[in-house]
Design a protein around this motif. Structure first.
Motif, PDB file in Angstrom:
ATOM      1  N   ARG A   1       2.355   2.673  -7.496  1.00 39.95           N
ATOM      2  CA  ARG A   1       0.925   2.339  -7.528  1.00 39.95           C
ATOM      3  C   ARG A   1       0.551   1.271  -6.513  1.00 39.95           C
ATOM      4  O   ARG A   1      -0.608   1.179  -6.107  1.00 39.95           O
ATOM      5  CB  ARG A   1       0.534   1.874  -8.931  1.00 39.95           C
ATOM      6  CG  ARG A   1       0.630   2.969  -9.996  1.00 39.95           C
ATOM      7  CD  ARG A   1       0.181   2.448 -11.349  1.00 39.95           C
ATOM      8  NE  ARG A   1       0.257   3.512 -12.355  1.00 39.95           N
ATOM      9  CZ  ARG A   1      -0.074   3.345 -13.636  1.00 39.95           C
ATOM     10  NH1 ARG A   1      -0.483   2.150 -14.062  1.00 39.95           N
ATOM     11  NH2 ARG A   1       0.023   4.354 -14.474  1.00 39.95           N
TER      12      ARG A   1
ATOM     13  N   ARG B   1       0.365   3.470  -2.546  1.00 39.75           N
ATOM     14  CA  ARG B   1      -0.075   4.866  -2.648  1.00 39.75           C
ATOM     15  C   ARG B   1       0.043   5.597  -1.314  1.00 39.75           C
ATOM     16  O   ARG B   1       0.275   6.805  -1.277  1.00 39.75           O
ATOM     17  CB  ARG B   1      -1.531   4.916  -3.105  1.00 39.75           C
ATOM     18  CG  ARG B   1      -1.759   4.534  -4.559  1.00 39.75           C
ATOM     19  CD  ARG B   1      -1.204   5.577  -5.494  1.00 39.75           C
ATOM     20  NE  ARG B   1      -1.628   5.379  -6.855  1.00 39.75           N
ATOM     21  CZ  ARG B   1      -1.150   6.052  -7.889  1.00 39.75           C
ATOM     22  NH1 ARG B   1      -0.194   6.948  -7.701  1.00 39.75           N
ATOM     23  NH2 ARG B   1      -1.589   5.814  -9.108  1.00 39.75           N
TER      24      ARG B   1
ATOM     25  N   GLY C   1       3.729   6.811  -0.903  1.00 40.92           N
ATOM     26  CA  GLY C   1       3.219   8.105  -1.356  1.00 40.92           C
ATOM     27  C   GLY C   1       3.471   9.243  -0.393  1.00 40.92           C
ATOM     28  O   GLY C   1       3.594  10.398  -0.814  1.00 40.92           O
TER      29      GLY C   1
ATOM     30  N   GLU D   1      -2.560  13.438  -7.055  1.00 42.54           N
ATOM     31  CA  GLU D   1      -1.696  13.197  -5.896  1.00 42.54           C
ATOM     32  C   GLU D   1      -1.843  14.313  -4.877  1.00 42.54           C
ATOM     33  O   GLU D   1      -1.698  14.094  -3.667  1.00 42.54           O
ATOM     34  CB  GLU D   1      -0.233  13.084  -6.342  1.00 42.54           C
ATOM     35  CG  GLU D   1       0.097  11.812  -7.097  1.00 42.54           C
ATOM     36  CD  GLU D   1      -0.176  10.566  -6.289  1.00 42.54           C
ATOM     37  OE1 GLU D   1       0.114  10.564  -5.075  1.00 42.54           O
ATOM     38  OE2 GLU D   1      -0.684   9.584  -6.866  1.00 42.54           O
TER      39      GLU D   1
ATOM     40  N   ARG E   1      -4.687  13.268  -2.825  1.00 38.34           N
ATOM     41  CA  ARG E   1      -4.310  12.127  -1.970  1.00 38.34           C
ATOM     42  C   ARG E   1      -3.433  12.566  -0.800  1.00 38.34           C
ATOM     43  O   ARG E   1      -3.406  11.918   0.245  1.00 38.34           O
ATOM     44  CB  ARG E   1      -3.565  11.079  -2.792  1.00 38.34           C
ATOM     45  CG  ARG E   1      -4.435  10.319  -3.795  1.00 38.34           C
ATOM     46  CD  ARG E   1      -3.684   9.121  -4.359  1.00 38.34           C
ATOM     47  NE  ARG E   1      -4.448   8.447  -5.399  1.00 38.34           N
ATOM     48  CZ  ARG E   1      -4.234   8.597  -6.700  1.00 38.34           C
ATOM     49  NH1 ARG E   1      -3.261   9.404  -7.105  1.00 38.34           N
ATOM     50  NH2 ARG E   1      -4.977   7.961  -7.586  1.00 38.34           N
TER      51      ARG E   1
END
Length: 460
Positions: free
Chosen positions: A198, A201, A205, A409, A412
């Motif tokens: 978190r 990200r 990510g 996700e 994202r």
């Protein structure tokens, strides 16, 4: 100023043509992989799954006569994570016939002290013969030597070796899968699932995006086409007779100590020997839906660049020198895909530079009332084709990410593509620089990144 505008327009056109052709070749390459995956998935859904009951993790009960495995964990400067990782590993392997070997360096006392406190009949500390860091493969070879001595003392031979890193979250079903498949396959690779962070990200990510696509599609396609299957270095089992074969051909050292990416090379070397590999995805009721090795990946831009540069150097540059090309067009196609990272970064850089020049020229045309820059019919056609290909690529990326991490996700992953591109561009520059330095010095060192282990972990 007109001469400068003319020069900028010429440079922009050349950069656009170069990047458009590069994107087209890369897009066709990826499209072929997509089509193979789609074809294989449809075939299995229509003709395989109706005839055979699919495995699930919960159906893999422990067997009293299960095979025994040695788990290799090389550890250099891992005091921050090795304690909780080993505690979790012991719980994950609680019912399995495994013995964990942890390789530490004499000049890394904090890591040694933590491992010593956890040493018992299921876990052995192995101190290397030299101070660290060396290479990861060197540490693995030291562990292999310790395994041989352990077998001589105990009179019991292991059936295979499992590779892991000091920050891995190990599935409790891992050894059971290896136990049931080791007779059929010389190397078995489980998926790797990066843990979402978190606090990162965008940087951390983007690993979720890349591994979701690679370990849900690309690795499966490689196996289906009969190409060598690169090892991921974690969640990977090599059968004992296969390790012995590698050791005999390299003076008792099965792992390539002169390589930055010994896990990748391991898979290709086994493929050259005709060893049958398997990439195994077994459904699980856990948060990601499959049995996999979970781990945190770099959260900072600098650390991500460092890791990507090591991969590019070891696979795309030094690995090319060491391994050359394989046998057959499929194998060479896959090796070309593995080695295109630096070239892909150059194409991306050219494309972004072309966009900046085009934007500047458009602003100039508005301010001066001059004609906007023209790119010609061929480049215009390529731009339209590549735009369509890009939309397809983004859809595929989001699709595979959604399957593992959920739709948020998946969404994202679309803007994270830009982050991944920037990291790749900077990493490519570092990779080339490091490769040249390696050629000059003639030696490699363990270029590891800092690790993080999830807190409050529960093993089901």
């Amino acid at each position: 100023m007109p001469d400068l505008v003319t020069l900028a327009t010429l440079v922009m056109r050349e950069l656009m043509l170069f990047s458009c052709v590069g994107f087209l070749v890369g897009s066709i390459d990826e499209l072929l992989i997509d089509l193979v995956w789609i074809g294989r998935s449809v075939w299995r859904r229509l003709f395989v799954y109706p005839r055979f009951e699919a495995w699930t993790a919960r159906k893999l009960a422990h067997r009293p006569d299960a095979k025994s495995f040695a788990v290799f964990i090389p550890a250099w400067d891992e005091a921050a994570v090795i304690g909780p990782m080993l505690d979790a590993a012991k719980r994950a392997y609680a019912e399995d016939r495994t013995h964990i070997f942890v390789g530490c360096y004499p000049n890394d006392l904090p890591t040694i002290e933590i491992v010593c406190r956890r040493e018992d009949y299921r876990l052995s500390l192995v101190e290397t013969a030299t101070d660290g860091p060396t290479t990861k493969a060197h540490c693995l070879n030291q562990l292999y030597g310790a395994l041989k001595k352990h077998e001589q003392r105990s009179g019991r031979l292991f059936d295979g070796i499992i590779l892991h890193d000091a920050d891995d979250v190990i599935s409790p079903y891992e050894a059971r899968i290896f136990d049931r498949l080791a007779d059929r396959f010389g190397m078995i690779q489980l998926p790797v699932v990066p843990l979402p962070d978190r606090e990162s990200r965008w940087i951390s990510g983007h690993y979720c995006d890349e591994f979701a696509e690679s370990h849900t599609k690309t690795q499966i396609v490689r196996e289906a086409l009969g190409a060598a299957l690169p090892g991921a270095g974690v969640g990977c089992m090599i059968r004992r007779d296969v390790i012995e074969m590698l050791a005999k051909g390299s003076e008792g050292r099965p792992f390539a100590e002169a390589s930055l990416t010994e896990d990748y090379e391991l898979g290709l070397r086994l493929g050259a020997f005709g060893v049958r590999p398997a990439f195994v995805r077994i459904p699980d009721l856990g948060p990601f839906g499959i049995v996999a090795t979970q781990a945190h990946f770099p959260t900072s831009f600098t650390a991500a660049v460092q890791q990507k540069a090591r991969w590019m150097t070891g696979i795309g540059l030094a690995g090319w020198d060491r391994l050359g090309w394989g046998q057959g067009w499929v194998e060479n196609w896959m090796r070309w895909r593995d080695r295109r990272g630096v070239m892909a970064a150059a194409i991306l850089f050219a494309a972004y530079l072309a966009v900046l020049l085009c934007s500047g020229l458009l602003v100039w045309s508005v301010l001066t009332g001059s004609r906007p820059p023209q790119v010609g019919p061929i480049v215009t056609l390529l731009l339209h084709i590549n735009a369509g290909m890009l939309l397809w690529r983004l859809f595929c990326r989001a699709f595979f990410v959604t399957r593992i991490y959920g739709w948020r996700e998946g969404i994202r992953s679309l803007p994270r593509t830009l982050v991944a591109n920037v990291i790749s561009i900077v990493a490519a520059r570092r990779a080339v620089k490091r490769y040249l330095a390696m050629r000059k010095r003639g030696q490699v060192e363990w270029d590891k990144t800092s690790h993080k282990f999830p807190s409050g972990l529960e093993i089901p």
